[in-house]
Design an enzyme around this catalytic site. Structure first.
Site, PDB file in Angstrom:
ATOM      1  N   LYS A  13       0.825  -1.214   0.000  1.00 55.91           N
ATOM      2  CA  LYS A  13       0.000   0.000   0.000  1.00 55.91           C
ATOM      3  C   LYS A  13       0.861   1.266   0.000  1.00 55.91           C
ATOM      4  CE  LYS A  13      -2.089  -1.069   3.840  1.00 55.91           C
ATOM      5  NZ  LYS A  13      -1.370  -2.321   4.124  1.00 55.91           N
ATOM      6  N   ARG A  88      -9.434   1.193   9.073  1.00 55.11           N
ATOM      7  CA  ARG A  88      -8.879  -0.126   9.325  1.00 55.11           C
ATOM      8  C   ARG A  88      -9.871  -1.008  10.051  1.00 55.11           C
ATOM      9  NH1 ARG A  88      -3.163   0.706   8.852  1.00 55.11           N
ATOM     10  NH2 ARG A  88      -1.953  -1.154   9.291  1.00 55.11           N
ATOM     11  N   ARG A 127      11.359  -5.707   4.645  1.00 52.53           N
ATOM     12  CA  ARG A 127      11.066  -4.265   4.515  1.00 52.53           C
ATOM     13  C   ARG A 127      12.087  -3.433   5.298  1.00 52.53           C
ATOM     14  NH1 ARG A 127       5.135  -1.940   5.379  1.00 52.53           N
ATOM     15  NH2 ARG A 127       5.233  -2.904   7.441  1.00 52.53           N
ATOM     16  N   ARG A 160      11.456  -1.770  10.937  1.00 53.48           N
ATOM     17  CA  ARG A 160      10.433  -1.387  11.914  1.00 53.48           C
ATOM     18  C   ARG A 160      10.317  -2.460  12.993  1.00 53.48           C
ATOM     19  NH1 ARG A 160       5.289   0.250   8.284  1.00 53.48           N
ATOM     20  NH2 ARG A 160       4.284  -0.806  10.030  1.00 53.48           N
ATOM     21  N   ARG A 171      -0.174  -8.978  13.735  1.00 50.75           N
ATOM     22  CA  ARG A 171      -0.786  -7.955  12.867  1.00 50.75           C
ATOM     23  C   ARG A 171      -1.653  -8.610  11.787  1.00 50.75           C
ATOM     24  NH1 ARG A 171       4.200  -5.257  10.888  1.00 50.75           N
ATOM     25  NH2 ARG A 171       2.881  -3.913   9.630  1.00 50.75           N
TER      26      ARG A 171
HETATM   27  P1  ADP Z   1       1.421  -1.548   7.403  1.00 49.05           P
HETATM   28  O1  ADP Z   1       2.037  -0.636   6.375  1.00 49.05           O
HETATM   29  O2  ADP Z   1       2.343  -2.677   7.737  1.00 49.05           O
HETATM   30  O3  ADP Z   1       0.052  -1.983   7.038  1.00 49.05           O
HETATM   31  P2  ADP Z   1       0.988   0.848   8.924  1.00 49.05           P
HETATM   32  O4  ADP Z   1       2.228   1.626   8.737  1.00 49.05           O
HETATM   33  O5  ADP Z   1      -0.194   1.221   8.115  1.00 49.05           O
HETATM   34  O6  ADP Z   1       1.322  -0.694   8.754  1.00 49.05           O
HETATM   35  O7  ADP Z   1       0.545   0.876  10.455  1.00 49.05           O
HETATM   36  C1  ADP Z   1       1.459   0.607  11.497  1.00 49.05           C
HETATM   37  C2  ADP Z   1       0.698   0.633  12.820  1.00 49.05           C
HETATM   38  O8  ADP Z   1       0.135   1.933  13.038  1.00 49.05           O
HETATM   39  C3  ADP Z   1      -0.485  -0.334  12.903  1.00 49.05           C
HETATM   40  O9  ADP Z   1      -0.100  -1.652  13.270  1.00 49.05           O
HETATM   41  C4  ADP Z   1      -1.315   0.348  14.012  1.00 49.05           C
HETATM   42  O10 ADP Z   1      -0.756   0.129  15.295  1.00 49.05           O
HETATM   43  C5  ADP Z   1      -1.125   1.825  13.675  1.00 49.05           C
HETATM   44  N1  ADP Z   1      -2.182   2.288  12.745  1.00 49.05           N
HETATM   45  C6  ADP Z   1      -2.023   2.732  11.474  1.00 49.05           C
HETATM   46  N2  ADP Z   1      -3.211   3.083  10.947  1.00 49.05           N
HETATM   47  C7  ADP Z   1      -4.149   2.843  11.901  1.00 49.05           C
HETATM   48  C8  ADP Z   1      -5.562   2.977  11.958  1.00 49.05           C
HETATM   49  N3  ADP Z   1      -6.280   3.418  10.905  1.00 49.05           N
HETATM   50  N4  ADP Z   1      -6.180   2.635  13.111  1.00 49.05           N
HETATM   51  C9  ADP Z   1      -5.502   2.194  14.175  1.00 49.05           C
HETATM   52  N5  ADP Z   1      -4.175   2.018  14.181  1.00 49.05           N
HETATM   53  C10 ADP Z   1      -3.492   2.356  13.054  1.00 49.05           C
HETATM   54  P1  ADP Z   2       2.143  -1.871   3.157  1.00 52.00           P
HETATM   55  O1  ADP Z   2       2.151  -0.352   3.187  1.00 52.00           O
HETATM   56  O2  ADP Z   2       0.926  -2.438   2.509  1.00 52.00           O
HETATM   57  O3  ADP Z   2       2.394  -2.452   4.503  1.00 52.00           O
HETATM   58  P2  ADP Z   2       4.724  -1.594   1.788  1.00 52.00           P
HETATM   59  O4  ADP Z   2       4.440  -0.685   0.658  1.00 52.00           O
HETATM   60  O5  ADP Z   2       5.423  -1.021   2.971  1.00 52.00           O
HETATM   61  O6  ADP Z   2       3.349  -2.340   2.247  1.00 52.00           O
HETATM   62  O7  ADP Z   2       5.533  -2.852   1.203  1.00 52.00           O
HETATM   63  C1  ADP Z   2       5.988  -3.905   2.053  1.00 52.00           C
HETATM   64  C2  ADP Z   2       7.356  -4.379   1.567  1.00 52.00           C
HETATM   65  O8  ADP Z   2       7.205  -5.029   0.295  1.00 52.00           O
HETATM   66  C3  ADP Z   2       8.363  -3.256   1.328  1.00 52.00           C
HETATM   67  O9  ADP Z   2       9.635  -3.723   1.702  1.00 52.00           O
HETATM   68  C4  ADP Z   2       8.301  -3.007  -0.179  1.00 52.00           C
HETATM   69  O10 ADP Z   2       9.557  -2.549  -0.681  1.00 52.00           O
HETATM   70  C5  ADP Z   2       7.983  -4.381  -0.708  1.00 52.00           C
HETATM   71  N1  ADP Z   2       7.145  -4.377  -1.923  1.00 52.00           N
HETATM   72  C6  ADP Z   2       6.138  -3.530  -2.231  1.00 52.00           C
HETATM   73  N2  ADP Z   2       5.584  -3.839  -3.424  1.00 52.00           N
HETATM   74  C7  ADP Z   2       6.260  -4.926  -3.872  1.00 52.00           C
HETATM   75  C8  ADP Z   2       6.182  -5.747  -5.073  1.00 52.00           C
HETATM   76  N3  ADP Z   2       5.274  -5.496  -6.025  1.00 52.00           N
HETATM   77  N4  ADP Z   2       7.035  -6.779  -5.179  1.00 52.00           N
HETATM   78  C9  ADP Z   2       7.948  -7.042  -4.221  1.00 52.00           C
HETATM   79  N5  ADP Z   2       8.076  -6.311  -3.089  1.00 52.00           N
HETATM   80  C10 ADP Z   2       7.253  -5.264  -2.915  1.00 52.00           C
END
Ligand code: ADP
Ligand code: ADP
Length: 218
Positions: A13, A88, A127, A160, A171
């Site tokens: 995302k 979420r 990541r 992270r 998660r």
């Molecule tokens: P990921 O990219 O792995 O999906 P995020 O960076 O979006 O994770 O979120 C990291 C953490 O921040 C989540 O595990 C949660 O603790 C918090 N968080 C992010 N967005 C929300 C939300 N909309 N509601 C509640 N907690 C959130």
């Molecule tokens: P989210 O925000 O949904 O948690 P991220 O954008 O942070 O996901 O991506 C998670 C990990 O996967 C990062 O290390 C990113 O560089 C990698 N990644 C993202 N898109 C791809 C893809 N199409 N193929 C392989 N790795 C990817």
């Protein structure tokens, strides 16, 4: 365009949000990034959020909703926005309706990135995030030129805390219980568009932009 991105942790995302937002000329609003900026800035909000983030749990809705309400009231969202990581759960989705209703606008489309669990674990375990600009890299799939250094800004890359295997497992459970029901919720409202998010970053960006272009005026 008023757009929400959904998908499991690690679906890509954040990665796609940058390209999509740039393509449509809208701001990217990532609740995870805002929380992390508050954690590193040592604010009260950051101290509160950190406990939940480290455990892999959601930050309480009242706190998150208030933060999003403030952000969406800023003037740069007039031409639209991309929300990454919010809503979420279904309760946050109703809150988003309320926030947008108060602003006199409506949500256009929800893009769901489809990725299987094994790929999510591979993506999350490699990541690396830039301390300075927040850009996301992967040790294997999307490497910067020099190990541990961000190509974009020269910042230091880190893993992270919540990307460690035990927290990742939790998660993914939280995603299944609380966030996955959003897919049905938005499908029922005919607001959902799904794409296959496997393949290279460039392939997924192309699919995302092709799927979203018909909604560019929404
Ligand atoms: P990921 O990219 O792995 O999906 P995020 O960076 O979006 O994770 O979120 C990291 C953490 O921040 C989540 O595990 C949660 O603790 C918090 N968080 C992010 N967005 C929300 C939300 N909309 N509601 C509640 N907690 C959130
Ligand atoms: P989210 O925000 O949904 O948690 P991220 O954008 O942070 O996901 O991506 C998670 C990990 O996967 C990062 O290390 C990113 O560089 C990698 N990644 C993202 N898109 C791809 C893809 N199409 N193929 C392989 N790795 C990817």
């Amino acid at each position: 365009m008023r757009l929400v991105l959904v998908g499991p942790p690690g679906a890509g995302k954040g990665t796609q949000a940058e390209f999509i937002a740039e393509n449509f000329g809208i701001p990217k609003i990532s609740t995870g990034d805002i929380f992390r900026a508050n954690v590193s800035g040592g604010t009260d909000l950051g101290r509160l959020a950190k406990k939940y983030m480290d455990a892999g749990d959601l930050v309480p809705d009242e706190v998150t909703n208030a933060m999003v309400r403030d952000r969406l009231a800023e003037s740069d969202t007039v031409a639209g926005f991309l929300l990454d990581g919010f809503p979420r759960n279904v309760s946050q989705a109703y809150e988003l309706d309320g926030i947008l209703g108060d602003l006199g606008v409506a949500l256009g489309v929800v893009l769901d990135l489809n990725v299987d669990n094994d790929e999510v674990v591979r993506r999350l375990s490699g990541r690396r995030t830039c301390k300075k600009c927040g850009h996301v890299w992967h040790v294997e799939y999307d490497k910067p030129d020099a190990d541990g250094v961000c190509d974009r800004c020269g910042g230091e890359l880190y893993q992270r805390d919540d990307d460690r295997p035990e927290t990742v497992r939790h998660r993914l459970e939280v995603y299944g219980q609380q966030t996955a029901p959003l897919i049905e919720f938005y499908a029922g409202r005919k607001q959902l568009v799904e794409i296959d998010a496997l393949g290279t970053v460039e392939d997924v960006t192309e699919r995302a932009i092709a799927a979203l272009t018909p909604f560019a005026d929404a």
